[in-house]
Design a protein around this motif. Structure first.
Motif, PDB file in Angstrom:
ATOM      1  N   ASP A  69       0.835  -1.208   0.000  1.00  4.03           N
ATOM      2  CA  ASP A  69       0.000   0.000   0.000  1.00  4.03           C
ATOM      3  C   ASP A  69       0.867   1.255   0.000  1.00  4.03           C
ATOM      4  OD1 ASP A  69      -2.575  -1.001  -0.099  1.00  4.03           O
ATOM      5  OD2 ASP A  69      -2.754  -1.208   2.066  1.00  4.03           O
ATOM      6  N   GLU A  70       0.554   2.189  -0.893  1.00  4.38           N
ATOM      7  CA  GLU A  70       1.305   3.442  -0.938  1.00  4.38           C
ATOM      8  C   GLU A  70       0.961   4.340   0.249  1.00  4.38           C
ATOM      9  OE1 GLU A  70       1.198   5.624  -4.543  1.00  4.38           O
ATOM     10  OE2 GLU A  70       2.241   4.077  -5.690  1.00  4.38           O
ATOM     11  N   VAL A  71      -0.288   4.262   0.697  1.00  3.44           N
ATOM     12  CA  VAL A  71      -0.727   5.066   1.850  1.00  3.44           C
ATOM     13  C   VAL A  71      -1.294   4.117   2.898  1.00  3.44           C
ATOM     14  CG1 VAL A  71      -2.147   6.977   2.649  1.00  3.44           C
ATOM     15  CG2 VAL A  71      -1.318   6.961   0.285  1.00  3.44           C
ATOM     16  N   LYS A  72      -0.656   4.030   4.044  1.00  8.82           N
ATOM     17  CA  LYS A  72      -1.077   3.085   5.083  1.00  8.82           C
ATOM     18  C   LYS A  72      -2.297   3.605   5.850  1.00  8.82           C
ATOM     19  CE  LYS A  72       3.521   1.122   5.918  1.00  8.82           C
ATOM     20  NZ  LYS A  72       4.577   0.878   6.943  1.00  8.82           N
ATOM     21  N   GLY A  73      -3.045   2.649   6.409  1.00 10.74           N
ATOM     22  CA  GLY A  73      -4.117   2.993   7.328  1.00 10.74           C
ATOM     23  C   GLY A  73      -5.424   3.414   6.686  1.00 10.74           C
ATOM     24  N   LEU A  74      -5.564   3.212   5.368  1.00  8.87           N
ATOM     25  CA  LEU A  74      -6.802   3.633   4.693  1.00  8.87           C
ATOM     26  C   LEU A  74      -7.781   2.480   4.495  1.00  8.87           C
ATOM     27  CD1 LEU A  74      -5.494   6.039   1.895  1.00  8.87           C
ATOM     28  CD2 LEU A  74      -6.453   6.627   4.126  1.00  8.87           C
ATOM     29  N   GLY A  75      -7.376   1.262   4.830  1.00 10.14           N
ATOM     30  CA  GLY A  75      -8.255   0.120   4.617  1.00 10.14           C
ATOM     31  C   GLY A  75      -8.352  -0.213   3.136  1.00 10.14           C
ATOM     32  N   PRO A  76      -9.481  -0.768   2.697  1.00 11.40           N
ATOM     33  CA  PRO A  76      -9.632  -1.197   1.300  1.00 11.40           C
ATOM     34  C   PRO A  76      -9.421  -0.081   0.285  1.00 11.40           C
ATOM     35  CG  PRO A  76     -11.394  -2.099   2.649  1.00 11.40           C
ATOM     36  CD  PRO A  76     -10.649  -1.136   3.519  1.00 11.40           C
ATOM     37  N   ILE A  77      -9.826   1.142   0.633  1.00  9.56           N
ATOM     38  CA  ILE A  77      -9.677   2.247  -0.313  1.00  9.56           C
ATOM     39  C   ILE A  77      -8.199   2.497  -0.623  1.00  9.56           C
ATOM     40  CG2 ILE A  77      -9.510   4.214   1.276  1.00  9.56           C
ATOM     41  CD1 ILE A  77     -11.849   4.149  -1.736  1.00  9.56           C
ATOM     42  N   GLY A  78      -7.326   2.213   0.353  1.00  8.45           N
ATOM     43  CA  GLY A  78      -5.894   2.361   0.126  1.00  8.45           C
ATOM     44  C   GLY A  78      -5.377   1.339  -0.869  1.00  8.45           C
ATOM     45  N   GLY A  79      -5.887   0.114  -0.779  1.00 11.58           N
ATOM     46  CA  GLY A  79      -5.501  -0.913  -1.731  1.00 11.58           C
ATOM     47  C   GLY A  79      -5.995  -0.597  -3.136  1.00 11.58           C
ATOM     48  N   ILE A  80      -7.215  -0.079  -3.223  1.00  6.08           N
ATOM     49  CA  ILE A  80      -7.754   0.318  -4.526  1.00  6.08           C
ATOM     50  C   ILE A  80      -6.905   1.436  -5.126  1.00  6.08           C
ATOM     51  CG2 ILE A  80      -9.726   1.372  -5.691  1.00  6.08           C
ATOM     52  CD1 ILE A  80     -11.531  -0.110  -3.674  1.00  6.08           C
ATOM     53  N   TYR A  81      -6.549   2.400  -4.294  1.00 10.34           N
ATOM     54  CA  TYR A  81      -5.735   3.534  -4.745  1.00 10.34           C
ATOM     55  C   TYR A  81      -4.388   3.054  -5.298  1.00 10.34           C
ATOM     56  CZ  TYR A  81      -3.119   7.962  -4.419  1.00 10.34           C
ATOM     57  OH  TYR A  81      -2.355   9.070  -4.689  1.00 10.34           O
ATOM     58  N   THR A  82      -3.711   2.196  -4.552  1.00  9.82           N
ATOM     59  CA  THR A  82      -2.419   1.683  -5.008  1.00  9.82           C
ATOM     60  C   THR A  82      -2.575   0.865  -6.282  1.00  9.82           C
ATOM     61  OG1 THR A  82      -1.593   1.619  -2.734  1.00  9.82           O
ATOM     62  CG2 THR A  82      -0.393   0.310  -4.352  1.00  9.82           C
ATOM     63  N   GLY A  83      -3.608   0.013  -6.325  1.00  2.18           N
ATOM     64  CA  GLY A  83      -3.836  -0.803  -7.508  1.00  2.18           C
ATOM     65  C   GLY A  83      -4.092   0.037  -8.746  1.00  2.18           C
ATOM     66  N   LEU A  84      -4.888   1.091  -8.595  1.00  2.00           N
ATOM     67  CA  LEU A  84      -5.172   1.972  -9.727  1.00  2.00           C
ATOM     68  C   LEU A  84      -3.900   2.635 -10.256  1.00  2.00           C
ATOM     69  CD1 LEU A  84      -8.433   3.718  -8.442  1.00  2.00           C
ATOM     70  CD2 LEU A  84      -8.267   2.151 -10.392  1.00  2.00           C
ATOM     71  N   LYS A  85      -3.014   3.007  -9.365  1.00  2.00           N
ATOM     72  CA  LYS A  85      -1.784   3.679  -9.776  1.00  2.00           C
ATOM     73  C   LYS A  85      -0.775   2.715 -10.395  1.00  2.00           C
ATOM     74  CE  LYS A  85      -0.212   7.201  -7.582  1.00  2.00           C
ATOM     75  NZ  LYS A  85       0.428   8.071  -6.565  1.00  2.00           N
ATOM     76  N   LYS A  86      -0.802   1.464  -9.958  1.00  5.59           N
ATOM     77  CA  LYS A  86       0.204   0.504 -10.414  1.00  5.59           C
ATOM     78  C   LYS A  86      -0.234  -0.328 -11.616  1.00  5.59           C
ATOM     79  CE  LYS A  86       3.188   1.377  -7.080  1.00  5.59           C
ATOM     80  NZ  LYS A  86       4.501   2.017  -7.366  1.00  5.59           N
ATOM     81  N   MET A  87      -1.535  -0.474 -11.845  1.00  7.34           N
ATOM     82  CA  MET A  87      -1.979  -1.371 -12.921  1.00  7.34           C
ATOM     83  C   MET A  87      -1.639  -0.780 -14.287  1.00  7.34           C
ATOM     84  SD  MET A  87      -6.124  -0.983 -12.648  1.00  7.34           S
ATOM     85  CE  MET A  87      -6.987   0.465 -13.280  1.00  7.34           C
ATOM     86  N   LYS A  88      -1.425  -1.647 -15.266  1.00  5.13           N
ATOM     87  CA  LYS A  88      -0.973  -1.235 -16.587  1.00  5.13           C
ATOM     88  C   LYS A  88      -2.103  -0.685 -17.448  1.00  5.13           C
ATOM     89  CE  LYS A  88       2.808  -4.614 -16.730  1.00  5.13           C
ATOM     90  NZ  LYS A  88       3.349  -5.804 -17.428  1.00  5.13           N
ATOM     91  N   ASN A  89      -3.328  -1.120 -17.183  1.00  5.09           N
ATOM     92  CA  ASN A  89      -4.467  -0.733 -18.002  1.00  5.09           C
ATOM     93  C   ASN A  89      -5.265   0.389 -17.353  1.00  5.09           C
ATOM     94  OD1 ASN A  89      -4.281  -2.796 -20.237  1.00  5.09           O
ATOM     95  ND2 ASN A  89      -4.337  -4.151 -18.453  1.00  5.09           N
ATOM     96  N   GLN A  90      -6.206   0.955 -18.109  1.00  2.00           N
ATOM     97  CA  GLN A  90      -6.995   2.081 -17.620  1.00  2.00           C
ATOM     98  C   GLN A  90      -8.095   1.666 -16.646  1.00  2.00           C
ATOM     99  OE1 GLN A  90      -6.433   5.483 -18.145  1.00  2.00           O
ATOM    100  NE2 GLN A  90      -4.510   4.540 -18.794  1.00  2.00           N
ATOM    101  N   ALA A  91      -8.466   0.394 -16.663  1.00  2.00           N
ATOM    102  CA  ALA A  91      -9.502  -0.096 -15.748  1.00  2.00           C
ATOM    103  C   ALA A  91      -9.137  -1.495 -15.292  1.00  2.00           C
ATOM    104  CB  ALA A  91     -10.874  -0.090 -16.417  1.00  2.00           C
ATOM    105  N   GLY A  92      -9.685  -1.889 -14.143  1.00  2.00           N
ATOM    106  CA  GLY A  92      -9.355  -3.204 -13.620  1.00  2.00           C
ATOM    107  C   GLY A  92     -10.449  -3.764 -12.730  1.00  2.00           C
ATOM    108  N   PHE A  93     -10.438  -5.076 -12.604  1.00  3.35           N
ATOM    109  CA  PHE A  93     -11.332  -5.773 -11.684  1.00  3.35           C
ATOM    110  C   PHE A  93     -10.627  -5.898 -10.345  1.00  3.35           C
ATOM    111  CE2 PHE A  93     -12.479  -9.955  -9.794  1.00  3.35           C
ATOM    112  CZ  PHE A  93     -13.780  -9.645  -9.433  1.00  3.35           C
ATOM    113  N   PHE A  94     -11.281  -5.429  -9.283  1.00  7.03           N
ATOM    114  CA  PHE A  94     -10.699  -5.441  -7.939  1.00  7.03           C
ATOM    115  C   PHE A  94     -11.493  -6.421  -7.072  1.00  7.03           C
ATOM    116  CE2 PHE A  94      -9.000  -1.720  -9.750  1.00  7.03           C
ATOM    117  CZ  PHE A  94      -7.944  -1.257  -8.985  1.00  7.03           C
ATOM    118  N   VAL A  95     -10.771  -7.253  -6.318  1.00  6.27           N
ATOM    119  CA  VAL A  95     -11.452  -8.237  -5.477  1.00  6.27           C
ATOM    120  C   VAL A  95     -10.691  -8.426  -4.167  1.00  6.27           C
ATOM    121  CG1 VAL A  95     -10.221 -10.225  -6.496  1.00  6.27           C
ATOM    122  CG2 VAL A  95     -12.489 -10.552  -5.463  1.00  6.27           C
TER     123      VAL A  95
END
Length: 202
Positions: A69-95
């Motif tokens: 996680d790029e930003v700690k302590g945010l819960g799931p929204i933090g994981g979504i944020y990091t995933g959005l910044k790191k993924m190669k495509n413009q959209a992604g499936f998050f689970v």
């Protein structure tokens, strides 16, 4: 579906089940992370795992990219944020990493419904499942705005800020596909539900 990435959210403290990483619990002879990857592998070329403890899952590096996680302590929204910044495509499936009964058909339906929207979230009556949903990079700005406000941030807050499409699903699919493990009782139930899942997949 090469135009989409897949992101597994492997954060959380797992405090209610007294294990360090729920994704490493075994069901049907496989860890939940392995089960999720088995469904995602045929669908996505770019698969990421966002984890608070990446060292625990190093052995998955041949099958996915792993980030903290790029930003700690945010819960799931933090994981979504990091995933959005790191993924190669413009959209992604998050689970979330504690959903052992994914269904490839439903994932495809969500992806196909995403054109023109920033997020696509499944819904059953009044219940939504934002940790089994599609998010685009257009959500990054909204998340950063939420972070600046500080305080508790829910994924629902993000969905309210962006162009979100809700996809209604029937109760039969939600019975297993959205089943997640939060407690020891949930885990024990999942072991029993494995038979129902195998019958559903036939």
């Amino acid at each position: 579906m090469g135009e989409f990435s897949a992101v597994i959210l492997n954060g959380g403290k797992s405090s209610r089940i007294s294990v360090k990483n729920k994704g490493l619990l075994e069901i049907g002879g496989m860890t939940i992370l392995e089960r999720i990857l088995a469904v995602l592998d045929p669908l996505f070329e770019d698969i990421l795992v966002i984890s608070n403890s990446p060292g625990e899952i190093d052995y998955f590096k041949g099958r996915c990219r792993i980030f903290k996680d790029e930003v700690k302590g945010l819960g799931p929204i933090g994981g979504i944020y990091t995933g959005l910044k790191k993924m190669k495509n413009q959209a992604g499936f998050f689970v979330a990493c504690d959903m052992p009964f994914l269904n490839a058909e439903l994932i495809r339906d969500l992806l196909k419904s995403s054109e023109g929207f920033d997020a696509v979230c499944p819904r059953c009556r009044e219940m939504i499942e934002p940790l089994h949903a599609v998010y685009s990079k257009k959500c990054i700005g909204a998340i950063e705005a939420l972070i600046k406000k500080k305080g508790s941030i829910r994924v629902r807050d993000l969905l309210a800020m962006v162009r979100t499409r809700y996809i209604d699903v029937d109760t039969e699919k939600i019975h297993l596909v959205f089943f997640n493990i939060n407690t020891r009782e949930d885990y024990e139930r999942a072991l029993l539900l494995e038979k129902d899942f195998l019958n559903m997949e036939k």
